[in-house]
Design a protein around this motif. Sequence first.
Motif, PDB file in Angstrom:
ATOM      1  N   ASN A  96       0.750  -1.202  -0.076  1.00 10.29           N
ATOM      2  CA  ASN A  96       0.044   0.052  -0.062  1.00 10.29           C
ATOM      3  C   ASN A  96       1.006   1.303   0.021  1.00 10.29           C
ATOM      4  O   ASN A  96       2.191   1.009   0.251  1.00 10.29           O
ATOM      5  N   ALA A  97       0.302   2.654  -0.192  1.00  7.72           N
ATOM      6  CA  ALA A  97       1.051   3.679  -0.389  1.00  7.72           C
ATOM      7  C   ALA A  97       1.769   3.945   0.838  1.00  7.72           C
ATOM      8  O   ALA A  97       3.161   4.493   0.808  1.00  7.72           O
ATOM      9  N   LEU A  98       1.514   3.680   2.156  1.00 14.31           N
ATOM     10  CA  LEU A  98       2.030   3.917   3.083  1.00 14.31           C
ATOM     11  C   LEU A  98       3.280   2.994   3.345  1.00 14.31           C
ATOM     12  O   LEU A  98       4.564   3.786   3.730  1.00 14.31           O
ATOM     13  N   GLU A  99       3.259   1.794   2.961  1.00  9.76           N
ATOM     14  CA  GLU A  99       4.297   1.064   3.156  1.00  9.76           C
ATOM     15  C   GLU A  99       5.511   1.397   1.923  1.00  9.76           C
ATOM     16  O   GLU A  99       6.485   1.403   2.253  1.00  9.76           O
ATOM     17  N   VAL A 101       6.095   4.263   0.585  1.00 11.51           N
ATOM     18  CA  VAL A 101       6.762   5.459   0.881  1.00 11.51           C
ATOM     19  C   VAL A 101       7.749   5.290   2.000  1.00 11.51           C
ATOM     20  O   VAL A 101       8.725   5.699   2.179  1.00 11.51           O
ATOM     21  N   ALA A 102       7.178   4.653   3.003  1.00  5.31           N
ATOM     22  CA  ALA A 102       7.743   4.249   4.114  1.00  5.31           C
ATOM     23  C   ALA A 102       9.097   3.544   3.700  1.00  5.31           C
ATOM     24  O   ALA A 102      10.243   3.763   4.299  1.00  5.31           O
ATOM     25  N   LEU A 103       9.007   2.391   3.147  1.00  8.86           N
ATOM     26  CA  LEU A 103      10.266   1.862   2.333  1.00  8.86           C
ATOM     27  C   LEU A 103      11.252   2.902   1.751  1.00  8.86           C
ATOM     28  O   LEU A 103      12.508   2.767   1.922  1.00  8.86           O
ATOM     29  N   ALA A 104      10.623   3.880   1.058  1.00  4.89           N
ATOM     30  CA  ALA A 104      11.904   4.793   0.281  1.00  4.89           C
ATOM     31  C   ALA A 104      12.390   5.478   1.470  1.00  4.89           C
ATOM     32  O   ALA A 104      13.602   5.908   1.308  1.00  4.89           O
ATOM     33  N   VAL A 105      11.822   5.914   2.517  1.00  5.98           N
ATOM     34  CA  VAL A 105      12.096   6.622   3.564  1.00  5.98           C
ATOM     35  C   VAL A 105      13.251   5.865   4.270  1.00  5.98           C
ATOM     36  O   VAL A 105      14.337   6.361   4.580  1.00  5.98           O
ATOM     37  N   ALA A 106      12.833   4.782   4.593  1.00  2.00           N
ATOM     38  CA  ALA A 106      13.684   3.879   5.360  1.00  2.00           C
ATOM     39  C   ALA A 106      15.006   3.502   4.533  1.00  2.00           C
ATOM     40  O   ALA A 106      16.019   3.503   5.207  1.00  2.00           O
ATOM     41  N   GLU A 107      14.905   3.394   3.091  1.00  2.00           N
ATOM     42  CA  GLU A 107      16.154   3.325   2.419  1.00  2.00           C
ATOM     43  C   GLU A 107      16.948   4.527   2.770  1.00  2.00           C
ATOM     44  O   GLU A 107      18.369   4.402   2.912  1.00  2.00           O
ATOM     45  N   ARG A 108      16.359   5.732   2.477  1.00  2.00           N
ATOM     46  CA  ARG A 108      17.217   7.019   2.532  1.00  2.00           C
ATOM     47  C   ARG A 108      17.832   6.962   3.880  1.00  2.00           C
ATOM     48  O   ARG A 108      18.974   7.541   4.129  1.00  2.00           O
ATOM     49  N   GLU A 124       9.558   7.671  13.501  1.00  2.00           N
ATOM     50  CA  GLU A 124       9.963   8.974  12.635  1.00  2.00           C
ATOM     51  C   GLU A 124      10.020   8.726  11.203  1.00  2.00           C
ATOM     52  O   GLU A 124       9.422   9.301  10.309  1.00  2.00           O
ATOM     53  N   THR A 125      10.300   7.351  10.757  1.00  2.00           N
ATOM     54  CA  THR A 125      10.060   7.023   9.552  1.00  2.00           C
ATOM     55  C   THR A 125       8.538   7.053   8.942  1.00  2.00           C
ATOM     56  O   THR A 125       8.217   7.680   7.848  1.00  2.00           O
ATOM     57  N   ILE A 126       7.769   6.721   9.609  1.00  2.00           N
ATOM     58  CA  ILE A 126       6.399   6.604   9.343  1.00  2.00           C
ATOM     59  C   ILE A 126       5.840   7.792   9.284  1.00  2.00           C
ATOM     60  O   ILE A 126       5.044   8.322   8.270  1.00  2.00           O
ATOM     61  N   ASP A 127       6.275   8.770  10.316  1.00  2.00           N
ATOM     62  CA  ASP A 127       5.830  10.198  10.246  1.00  2.00           C
ATOM     63  C   ASP A 127       6.205  10.952   9.023  1.00  2.00           C
ATOM     64  O   ASP A 127       5.345  11.373   8.335  1.00  2.00           O
ATOM     65  N   GLU A 128       7.557  10.669   8.677  1.00  2.00           N
ATOM     66  CA  GLU A 128       7.902  11.321   7.410  1.00  2.00           C
ATOM     67  C   GLU A 128       7.083  10.888   6.332  1.00  2.00           C
ATOM     68  O   GLU A 128       6.699  11.535   5.536  1.00  2.00           O
ATOM     69  N   ALA A 129       6.975   9.502   6.103  1.00  2.00           N
ATOM     70  CA  ALA A 129       6.306   8.947   4.958  1.00  2.00           C
ATOM     71  C   ALA A 129       4.977   9.361   4.925  1.00  2.00           C
ATOM     72  O   ALA A 129       4.350   9.966   3.865  1.00  2.00           O
ATOM     73  N   TYR A 130       4.124   9.550   6.015  1.00  2.00           N
ATOM     74  CA  TYR A 130       2.632  10.152   6.086  1.00  2.00           C
ATOM     75  C   TYR A 130       2.790  11.411   5.618  1.00  2.00           C
ATOM     76  O   TYR A 130       1.748  11.879   4.893  1.00  2.00           O
ATOM     77  N   GLU A 131       3.556  12.103   6.098  1.00  2.00           N
ATOM     78  CA  GLU A 131       3.621  13.634   5.869  1.00  2.00           C
ATOM     79  C   GLU A 131       3.761  13.875   4.219  1.00  2.00           C
ATOM     80  O   GLU A 131       3.179  14.615   3.602  1.00  2.00           O
ATOM     81  N   ILE A 132       4.596  13.083   3.571  1.00  2.00           N
ATOM     82  CA  ILE A 132       4.790  13.118   2.248  1.00  2.00           C
ATOM     83  C   ILE A 132       3.513  12.936   1.416  1.00  2.00           C
ATOM     84  O   ILE A 132       3.114  13.577   0.589  1.00  2.00           O
ATOM     85  N   LEU A 133       2.865  11.804   1.969  1.00  2.00           N
ATOM     86  CA  LEU A 133       1.522  11.320   1.371  1.00  2.00           C
ATOM     87  C   LEU A 133       0.457  12.416   1.472  1.00  2.00           C
ATOM     88  O   LEU A 133      -0.279  12.745   0.668  1.00  2.00           O
ATOM     89  N   ARG A 134       0.353  12.976   2.809  1.00  2.00           N
ATOM     90  CA  ARG A 134      -0.429  14.052   3.057  1.00  2.00           C
ATOM     91  C   ARG A 134      -0.487  15.214   2.200  1.00  2.00           C
ATOM     92  O   ARG A 134      -1.569  15.744   1.493  1.00  2.00           O
ATOM     93  N   LYS A 135       0.773  15.824   2.084  1.00  2.00           N
ATOM     94  CA  LYS A 135       1.054  16.880   1.240  1.00  2.00           C
ATOM     95  C   LYS A 135       0.575  16.529  -0.136  1.00  2.00           C
ATOM     96  O   LYS A 135       0.008  17.506  -0.947  1.00  2.00           O
ATOM     97  N   LEU A 136       0.597  15.282  -0.783  1.00  2.00           N
ATOM     98  CA  LEU A 136       0.447  15.019  -1.933  1.00  2.00           C
ATOM     99  C   LEU A 136      -1.333  14.445  -2.084  1.00  2.00           C
ATOM    100  O   LEU A 136      -1.648  13.861  -3.029  1.00  2.00           O
ATOM    101  N   LEU A 163       9.931  11.876  -3.894  1.00  2.00           N
ATOM    102  CA  LEU A 163      10.142  12.867  -3.118  1.00  2.00           C
ATOM    103  C   LEU A 163      10.685  12.199  -1.851  1.00  2.00           C
ATOM    104  O   LEU A 163      11.452  12.691  -0.781  1.00  2.00           O
ATOM    105  N   ALA A 164      10.349  10.928  -1.399  1.00  2.00           N
ATOM    106  CA  ALA A 164      10.869  10.360  -0.301  1.00  2.00           C
ATOM    107  C   ALA A 164      12.451  10.336   0.089  1.00  2.00           C
ATOM    108  O   ALA A 164      12.969   9.924   0.820  1.00  2.00           O
ATOM    109  N   THR A 165      12.789  10.276  -1.247  1.00  2.00           N
ATOM    110  CA  THR A 165      14.377  10.336  -1.188  1.00  2.00           C
ATOM    111  C   THR A 165      15.235  11.666  -0.980  1.00  2.00           C
ATOM    112  O   THR A 165      16.400  11.873  -0.949  1.00  2.00           O
ATOM    113  N   ARG A 166      14.418  12.577  -0.675  1.00  2.00           N
ATOM    114  CA  ARG A 166      14.865  13.944  -0.471  1.00  2.00           C
ATOM    115  C   ARG A 166      15.796  14.586  -1.513  1.00  2.00           C
ATOM    116  O   ARG A 166      16.887  14.690  -1.221  1.00  2.00           O
TER     117      ARG A 166
END
Lengths: 251, 331, 287
Positions: A96-99, A101-108, A124-136, A163-166
């Motif tokens: 799912n979308a959360l997983e 993006v969370a994967l991408a954030v975790a990789e970074r 923190e990883t989840i928060d960041e992932a969710y924030e990216i999704l929320r903004k989009l 975007l998750a890769t900053r």
Amino acid sequence: MSTPALATRALSKAFGSLPVAREIEISLPVGARYALIGPNGAGKTTLINLMTGMLRPDAGQIFLAGEDITSVGPQERVRRGLARTFQINTLFPGLNALEAVALAVAERRGLAGHFWRGVGSHSETIDEAYEILRKLKLGDSCYQVTRELPYGRQRLLEIALSLATRPKVLLLDEPAAGVPPEESGEVFEAVAGLSNDLTLLFIEHDMHVVFRFASHIIVLVGGAIFTEGSPTEIAADPGVREVYLGKRKHG
Amino acid sequence: MSSIAQSAVTTPHSYLQAQSRWHPLELAFWLATLLPFFVFPAYLSLASQIAITALFALSLDIILGYAGIVSLGHAAFFGIGAYSAGLLSKYGWGQPITGLIFAAGVAGLVGFAASFIISRFRHFTLIMITLGLGLLAFEAANRAHWLTGGSDGLQGISMWPVLGMFRFDLYGYTAYSYSLATLFIVFLGARRLINSPFGLALRGIRENWVRMPAIGADSRAHIRKAYTIAAAIAGLAGALLAQTTESVSLESISFQRSADVLVMLVLGGAGRLYGGIIGAIIFLVARDQFSGIAPQYWYFWIGALLVAVVMILPNGILGGLSRIYARWTSK
Amino acid sequence: MLPPIFGVLFDGLAYGMLLFVLSVGLSVTLGLMNFVNLAHCAFAMLGGYVTITLVNEFHWPFVATLPVAFAAAAIVSVVLERALYRRLYRASDLDQVLLTIGLAFISVAIAAYIFGTTQQPVETPELLRGGVNFLGLGLGKYRLFLIAIALAVTILLVGGLEYTRFGAQVRAAVDNQRMARGLGIDVDRTFATTFALGSGLAGLGGALAIEIVGLDPNFAFTYLVYVLIIVSVGGLGSITGSFAAAVLIGVSDVAGKYYAPELGAFLIYLVMVVVLMWRPAGLFGRR
């Protein structure tokens, strides 16, 4: 003169006897909003593949913030700040979308190798992932499996993943391609809302999008740069119109 | 759907944490594994075999079901573990648990070395390389009479009591308890692994190979890690077999074993953690029940089952069950 | 007088030719569609049993059964392709492996049921028995016949590939499937026809193999490993590659049995793994 965020020098590539990139020289200043246009088969996606390391060039160099990355592998380029989206959705259908993006954030964050603590406890990883999704505007559909998302949302997820890769430089390959008109507005808003520190190069066919977002346009024809300039210059250029509308030499 | 109500109650954290919570069916399943002690005491040695094979299937699930690596030679690690544990006992050290750890270590080391090859190839080439490495392992074991006993098998294994107290008895009580306990402990570890960021990365590799480098992931490093872990667990299973049966034969490192475990995993459903266990149970119970029939007829039904699974039930039995469950709950 | 090693080489060459006929179909279909067909040797086995039945039950002359073996395998492959294979062209490697292994298992069981588990002999014609004396070596007539057939097949294949329109379509599709489709080539139909031809050749190979290696229900798996090794070492989609690899494997196998029996199959597996690591697409493969 400041260092360009991304630059290529004499970048060339041929598939057998078919040249797909001919001595391409591009320079993207920091914060740029550049568009890459050209007829089908001009080599636009090939250029992105060369820049991101999916293809190895026959000659030439690529510089990211002044550093030569020509022989750097694709995932390392992403780590250094160069990301791209794909023209055809290249997502994780069963996640799912959360997983995703969370994967991408975790990789970074270098956490993707950790196999002991559950994903759920990496707050923190989840928060960041969710924030990216929320903004989009993907927040409320983030628990839906990717393959069940409507096409427009999948395109947004494409952008979210990158975007998750900053990234410092983002290459967008036809971000609104195939998106039905009622959903394409969301995609454009997403692109418009991207930070001004982020350097963008996007491939587009829709001229309205190009003129709306781009400050500079590069025209690619037959693997070589045909011309480049400001939107007004390009719009007025008869050569460009001929290449697009004219003799159809690129069939 | 119910997503609107869901997002009012769940936060991303609680959603992800809920993914790794124990489902009551799981608890029921593990309690049911204790049944053979009470209801089928005559079948304890079969139950022990099933537990060992389930552990082997679990190890294959990690690389096949989660990372998407098709291996036709996974029995190499099972055999390496079996022979390591057997040899350790034969040459004087019959302590079971340390023997297990030793065997897992040897298999894991070999897996680590092989992983550098495995992680560099895909598709048909990878399948052929795993087949080739597996066959090489078999030939090596076959030729090295002086070490492995060749086709006669390894003799002279004698195990000390588990934890100093539980002697390996003829009825299989110790064997099954030992195997089941090992299976459960490793299963807990595998469960943690699947629910970790690493598990997510493996699923990412399986779901879309091309996307992984584009999000900065080093897929090869992930594959190497997964392959090493899977090899160690397979070695652990092989060691269990060597210790509980006090013998090791070439069969443990044969292509037959690699192929059978693949069939079991696919039958049960790869990528679902329980698929290998379910598959092992069904396959081995059926084989035991039909042991009177000539082997080629047995393979007729296995063949038909494989064709059926591929054409009709792509995610094995567990996949089919979860589809039925999903359709049932969405009404 | 030629030293005995030439006798070994001759036997190895004949064996290699047999392996080539068995393998070439799989190489081309793998190269064309990347479809992993592990039931390939089951088609070979089918051809073999067709020949056995026609010769032993119906007293046909051996050579006359060869085209029938070819045709039978080809027809069965068309049926299976329409019914099952077609749906899995874009499926995962695992699914293709499982389906085709399943079919191979079923074929072994059916063969065992009908023909029993022992090897079936077949009567070869008077003309092909015995040997020919060449420079002091006894060259088996059957082996000469085998080499002749294999060379004829090779010439037909290479000629067909180079000079017919169908051959051009096959070459295009192996080279670049997407572009071939874009040029209007019906790749799926090209594959189906090529698959039928390749399976037919396997059937022919199975019939020819009876005299050399014997036929029993396990044939489908015993020779599958050899065929897979030849295809992967030679290169997917390459007739030259299959030819070279088949000769290499054939000669190594026979020479190995004569001069170094302890090594056995170890060397062949090692060669395969090393070649694949060096050239993942095979010696003559593309990509």
